[in-house]
Design an enzyme around this catalytic site. Sequence first.
Site, PDB file in Angstrom:
ATOM      1  N   CYS A 115       0.612  11.573   8.299  1.00 16.28           N
ATOM      2  CA  CYS A 115       1.500  11.166   9.387  1.00 16.28           C
ATOM      3  C   CYS A 115       2.946  11.216   8.903  1.00 16.28           C
ATOM      4  O   CYS A 115       3.278  10.557   7.911  1.00 16.28           O
ATOM      5  CB  CYS A 115       1.156   9.756   9.851  1.00 16.28           C
ATOM      6  SG  CYS A 115       2.194   9.235  11.222  1.00 16.28           S
ATOM      7  N   THR A 174       5.482   9.760   9.772  1.00 17.73           N
ATOM      8  CA  THR A 174       6.171   8.458   9.720  1.00 17.73           C
ATOM      9  C   THR A 174       5.997   7.800   8.351  1.00 17.73           C
ATOM     10  O   THR A 174       6.750   6.913   7.984  1.00 17.73           O
ATOM     11  CB  THR A 174       5.642   7.479  10.805  1.00 17.73           C
ATOM     12  OG1 THR A 174       4.281   7.166  10.526  1.00 17.73           O
ATOM     13  CG2 THR A 174       5.749   8.074  12.192  1.00 17.73           C
ATOM     14  N   ARG A 213      -5.566   5.952  -0.020  1.00 13.48           N
ATOM     15  CA  ARG A 213      -4.690   4.828   0.290  1.00 13.48           C
ATOM     16  C   ARG A 213      -4.860   3.848  -0.863  1.00 13.48           C
ATOM     17  O   ARG A 213      -5.940   3.315  -1.060  1.00 13.48           O
ATOM     18  CB  ARG A 213      -5.140   4.124   1.580  1.00 13.48           C
ATOM     19  CG  ARG A 213      -4.580   4.722   2.844  1.00 13.48           C
ATOM     20  CD  ARG A 213      -3.268   4.059   3.216  1.00 13.48           C
ATOM     21  NE  ARG A 213      -2.524   4.890   4.156  1.00 13.48           N
ATOM     22  CZ  ARG A 213      -2.328   4.588   5.427  1.00 13.48           C
ATOM     23  NH1 ARG A 213      -2.814   3.459   5.916  1.00 13.48           N
ATOM     24  NH2 ARG A 213      -1.617   5.373   6.203  1.00 13.48           N
ATOM     25  N   ARG A 240       0.832  -1.201   0.000  1.00 12.89           N
ATOM     26  CA  ARG A 240       0.000   0.000   0.000  1.00 12.89           C
ATOM     27  C   ARG A 240       0.868   1.252   0.000  1.00 12.89           C
ATOM     28  O   ARG A 240       1.991   1.250   0.501  1.00 12.89           O
ATOM     29  CB  ARG A 240      -0.942   0.028   1.196  1.00 12.89           C
ATOM     30  CG  ARG A 240      -0.260   0.085   2.571  1.00 12.89           C
ATOM     31  CD  ARG A 240      -0.034   1.486   3.098  1.00 12.89           C
ATOM     32  NE  ARG A 240       0.264   1.471   4.539  1.00 12.89           N
ATOM     33  CZ  ARG A 240       1.009   2.348   5.166  1.00 12.89           C
ATOM     34  NH1 ARG A 240       1.597   3.315   4.504  1.00 12.89           N
ATOM     35  NH2 ARG A 240       1.210   2.273   6.469  1.00 12.89           N
ATOM     36  N   GLU A 260      -6.095 -16.675   8.934  1.00 10.17           N
ATOM     37  CA  GLU A 260      -7.079 -16.394   7.883  1.00 10.17           C
ATOM     38  C   GLU A 260      -8.510 -16.399   8.451  1.00 10.17           C
ATOM     39  O   GLU A 260      -9.336 -15.597   8.087  1.00 10.17           O
ATOM     40  CB  GLU A 260      -6.986 -17.440   6.761  1.00 10.17           C
ATOM     41  CG  GLU A 260      -5.677 -17.392   5.984  1.00 10.17           C
ATOM     42  CD  GLU A 260      -5.459 -16.070   5.252  1.00 10.17           C
ATOM     43  OE1 GLU A 260      -6.384 -15.615   4.584  1.00 10.17           O
ATOM     44  OE2 GLU A 260      -4.359 -15.489   5.381  1.00 10.17           O
ATOM     45  N   ARG A 318       4.107   0.456   2.413  1.00  5.52           N
ATOM     46  CA  ARG A 318       4.283  -0.703   3.281  1.00  5.52           C
ATOM     47  C   ARG A 318       4.032  -1.938   2.423  1.00  5.52           C
ATOM     48  O   ARG A 318       2.906  -2.181   1.984  1.00  5.52           O
ATOM     49  CB  ARG A 318       3.303  -0.644   4.448  1.00  5.52           C
ATOM     50  CG  ARG A 318       3.489  -1.772   5.446  1.00  5.52           C
ATOM     51  CD  ARG A 318       2.677  -1.554   6.730  1.00  5.52           C
ATOM     52  NE  ARG A 318       3.031  -2.598   7.671  1.00  5.52           N
ATOM     53  CZ  ARG A 318       2.455  -3.802   7.711  1.00  5.52           C
ATOM     54  NH1 ARG A 318       1.488  -4.104   6.863  1.00  5.52           N
ATOM     55  NH2 ARG A 318       2.856  -4.709   8.574  1.00  5.52           N
ATOM     56  N   ARG A 334       5.217  -8.435  12.449  1.00  3.27           N
ATOM     57  CA  ARG A 334       4.061  -8.294  13.344  1.00  3.27           C
ATOM     58  C   ARG A 334       3.380  -9.647  13.410  1.00  3.27           C
ATOM     59  O   ARG A 334       3.389 -10.379  12.425  1.00  3.27           O
ATOM     60  CB  ARG A 334       3.034  -7.305  12.781  1.00  3.27           C
ATOM     61  CG  ARG A 334       3.552  -5.903  12.546  1.00  3.27           C
ATOM     62  CD  ARG A 334       2.428  -5.015  12.015  1.00  3.27           C
ATOM     63  NE  ARG A 334       2.890  -3.671  11.731  1.00  3.27           N
ATOM     64  CZ  ARG A 334       2.125  -2.696  11.233  1.00  3.27           C
ATOM     65  NH1 ARG A 334       0.869  -2.940  10.940  1.00  3.27           N
ATOM     66  NH2 ARG A 334       2.608  -1.500  11.011  1.00  3.27           N
ATOM     67  N   GLU A 372      -7.053   7.728   6.829  1.00  2.00           N
ATOM     68  CA  GLU A 372      -5.926   8.476   7.408  1.00  2.00           C
ATOM     69  C   GLU A 372      -5.249   9.356   6.360  1.00  2.00           C
ATOM     70  O   GLU A 372      -4.686  10.396   6.676  1.00  2.00           O
ATOM     71  CB  GLU A 372      -4.915   7.509   8.040  1.00  2.00           C
ATOM     72  CG  GLU A 372      -3.801   8.228   8.770  1.00  2.00           C
ATOM     73  CD  GLU A 372      -2.809   7.289   9.429  1.00  2.00           C
ATOM     74  OE1 GLU A 372      -1.602   7.536   9.306  1.00  2.00           O
ATOM     75  OE2 GLU A 372      -3.224   6.305  10.066  1.00  2.00           O
TER      76      GLU A 372
END
Length: 353
Positions: free
Chosen positions: A261, A263, A213, A110, A305, A270, A300, A209
């Site tokens: 953001c 960051t 996106r 993304r 699923e 990502r 992470r 956000e």
Amino acid sequence: SAIPEIKSTHSLVAKHVTKEKWDKLSGIVTKTSGFTLAKAIACAVEFDNQHCGIYAGDFDSYRDFADVFDPIIQEYHGISADAKHTSDMDSTKITGNVNPNAPVHSTRIRVGRSIDGFGLSPGITKEQRLGVEKLFSSACKKFPADLAGDYYPLTGMDEKVRQQLVDDHFLFMSGDPNLKVAGMERDWPEGRGIFHNKDKTFLVWVNEEDQLRIISMEKGGDVLGVFKRLANGIKAVGDSVKAESGKEFCLDEKYGYVHSCPTNLGTGMRASVHIDLPGWTKDGVDKLKARCEELALQPRGTRGESGGQTGHTYDISNKHRLGYSEVQLVQTMSDGVNKLYEEDLELQKKHGM
């Protein structure tokens, strides 16, 4: 006004929003969406768990409050004050792909994009938010066949459509305390929505956000294929928006693509896979974390699923966003995942699995 008490005492905001800077900047109101430094640091003031703690309400915020944003961005991303950011979406430069034998469930990449002249989520006005939605909902009708699909606004969404989007894990929800305090859930759900193509491999979230996106995803581990589709998708969105409005994506020579953001600045990318790593799990999750750090990756845990925790499936993604091109980050992720898979087989042997 007096400098507010910053509850996130260990945040980058606490470090870089000094009394001198507050006194100099707190009276400034940005031109595009009327944003202020107080609004930008609301999360660091309200919560005690922020690492960064600041958001931009429009492209102007990064310039008007540069005395605060610049040092935070440099420290967070580890870049120098005079660094320049270079974007590169040329998929022909990527060598190899994820090993087809690796137990990869799915791949997702993304990025975020912002259209010039409209505020960013924390500061965007109601009119601007609806403007972004209107622009995108017209623009998406011009996508090429493999990316073509439908835009589903959250407002007045049919229950059957909503349930399908939930089942597909496509729907974004309200209620994130961070996004709320940052101002991103004002006028919810107006102006928000989701676009996806017929194959459900290309998605765009509108006004979450970030204004946009853009997401490319599919089952299996064809990272190169997913990146190619993403590159084509970003181009399709950019070209369609430009044809519709004459506007471009916000791109800064220092900070790359502008996101709400800091960051996410730079690529805003990502790139991740869900992969089974039973050997590493047995060896120890702390060791896996340390190894990922060496490979410039971020692990992470995942929900399996079916929603249950499988115990050894990890979401592995690129750690960096700014200071590297998209091609470099995807290459790093792909090579790193292959390395982790090879090592996982060795660890399975070592532990007699």
